[in-house]
Scaffold this motif. Structure first.
Motif, PDB file in Angstrom:
ATOM      1  N   THR A 342       0.702  -1.230  -0.044  1.00  0.00           N
ATOM      2  CA  THR A 342       0.037  -0.172  -0.034  1.00  0.00           C
ATOM      3  C   THR A 342       0.889   1.271   0.057  1.00  0.00           C
ATOM      4  N   LEU A 343       1.906   1.430   0.967  1.00  0.00           N
ATOM      5  CA  LEU A 343       2.564   2.478   1.093  1.00  0.00           C
ATOM      6  C   LEU A 343       3.641   2.795  -0.268  1.00  0.00           C
ATOM      7  N   LYS A 346       1.489   4.130  -3.062  1.00  0.00           N
ATOM      8  CA  LYS A 346       1.056   5.514  -2.903  1.00  0.00           C
ATOM      9  C   LYS A 346       2.203   6.249  -3.061  1.00  0.00           C
ATOM     10  N   THR A 347       3.709   5.711  -3.032  1.00  0.00           N
ATOM     11  CA  THR A 347       4.881   6.551  -2.894  1.00  0.00           C
ATOM     12  C   THR A 347       5.393   6.673  -4.135  1.00  0.00           C
TER      13      THR A 347
END
Length: 383
Positions: A342-343, A346-347
């Motif tokens: 997820t991170l 997003k990044t």
């Protein structure tokens, strides 16, 4: 004196950090520009390093097997040139896998593309037949269009202008695309050549790297850095291996279910989804979209069945297969695998999804080790 020296060292570090922060905030755009230019300049070497890192997995495996040969006759020659042989075999294996995948995918795509005009023609005829069978509806539509007062000549001229301008832009885009493709091909070839040099001389490069570290840093720090690098290398290698295993399992699951349900293009779509699922989350979604496009040309109803199959298999993969296999391969619990995906997405997008899992694993292992050391020093044991 020792205390004063430590205080002075900390003050010096704080001053340097403050200076770097000042430079960073004051010249941020220039720094970013320098980084981008440096990255562009070094891209073939960075690409070569990435290729070498990935190929090092099969190269190391094959090389270990070759070193088990006898020390007499042909076995002695094989052991002597084990590194070179393993590099050549690894390249041929990778090329063979890609050739097999494309030999399955491309003919089916060409066949589907050939079906498009016929499918479109059949759909047009069916629509025209439906209009003709509803004469009252068709006459109402014609009257409605005529009463709207549309200037068809003006619309035609605008469309013609857009088409001609578009053709000019498309020609320029084609030239630019050809130039970009040629440049990318040259960079890729340079990257492959550089990766071969790295793989062939990895032992020498490793020794030289250690010598430089030990020459300019304290032994304790170098030992700590080497342990972290070894852990990082092992984690990334296990992640890549685990990702390939998940892709193979996913492809087989799709193939078996599609064969049972008698869905078209079972082998081709299974290979496509398995191949693209190396990219976490996004890859299998792209494979699904292409699968729907292929199946809908044959049978729209079966395309709906395929969507349901995809949703069910993806739930199994996301919640059971992927966290279990990839999580075990990198030593990361399932919940943190999902957090990393997820991170990372997003990044850094797709690249972040791939990179963040092994990075999280390295951080998790190091943090866990430090936590246990500190708990042991405090004499605490928490169940």
């Amino acid at each position: 004196m020792e205390l004063e020296k430590k205080i002075r060292d900390k003050i010096a570090i704080l001053v340097v950090l403050a200076f770097l922060l000042y430079i960073g905030f004051s010249y941020w755009n220039n720094i970013i520009k320098i980084f981008i230019e440096g990255y562009t300049l070094l891209f073939p070497f960075i690409l070569g390093g990435c290729i070498a890192f990935i190929l090092n997995i099969p190269v190391t495996f094959i090389s270990k097997k070759l070193l088990n040969c006898n020390d007499k006759g042909m076995g002695k020659i094989v052991k002597k040139y084990s590194t070179g042989i393993s590099i050549v075999v690894s390249f041929f294996v990778i090329i063979g896998i890609f050739a097999l995948i494309f030999s399955i995918i491309i003919p089916n795509i060409i066949e589907t593309a050939a079906m498009l005009p016929k499918t479109f023609d059949n759909s047009t005829k069916a629509f025209q037949k439906w209009i003709d069978s509803n004469t009252k509806l068709s006459s109402n539509i014609v009257n409605l269009v005529n009463n709207m007062g549309i200037d068809w000549d003006n619309i035609f001229n605008k469309v013609k202008s857009i088409v001609f301008n578009g053709l000019g832009s498309m020609l320029l885009s084609t030239v630019e695309a050809a130039t970009t493709f040629a440049s990318a091909t040259v960079e890729f070839i340079l990257g492959v050549i550089f990766s071969i040099y790295i793989l062939a001389q990895k032992k020498i490069l490793g020794i030289q790297f250690k010598k430089v570290l030990y020459a300019f840093m304290k032994k304790e720090k170098v030992d700590s850095i080497l342990r972290v690098l070894k852990l990082t290398n092992l984690t990334f290698s296990n992640f890549i291996t685990g990702q390939c295993i998940v892709s193979a399992i996913l492809g087989m699951m799709f193939f078996i279910i599609m064969i049972i349900l008698k869905l078209p293009y079972a082998l081709m779509i299974s290979v496509l989804i398995g191949f693209l699922s190396i990219i976490p989350v996004l890859g299998s979604a792209i494979g699904c979209a292409l699968g729907i496009l292929l199946i809908v040309m044959v049978n729209p109803v079966k395309a709906g069945v395929f969507i349901l199959v995809f949703l069910v298999i993806k739930q199994i993969e996301d919640n059971l297969v992927y966290p279990k296999i990839v999580g075990d391969s990198v030593g990361l619990p399932s919940i943190w695998v999902l957090v990393a995906i997820t991170l990372g997405g997003k990044t850094l997008g797709v690249a972040g999804m791939i990179i963040f899992i092994p990075l999280f694993s390295v951080a998790y292992v190091l943090l866990r080790k430090e936590v246990y050391i500190r708990l042991k020093e405090k004499g605490l044991e928490i169940e």
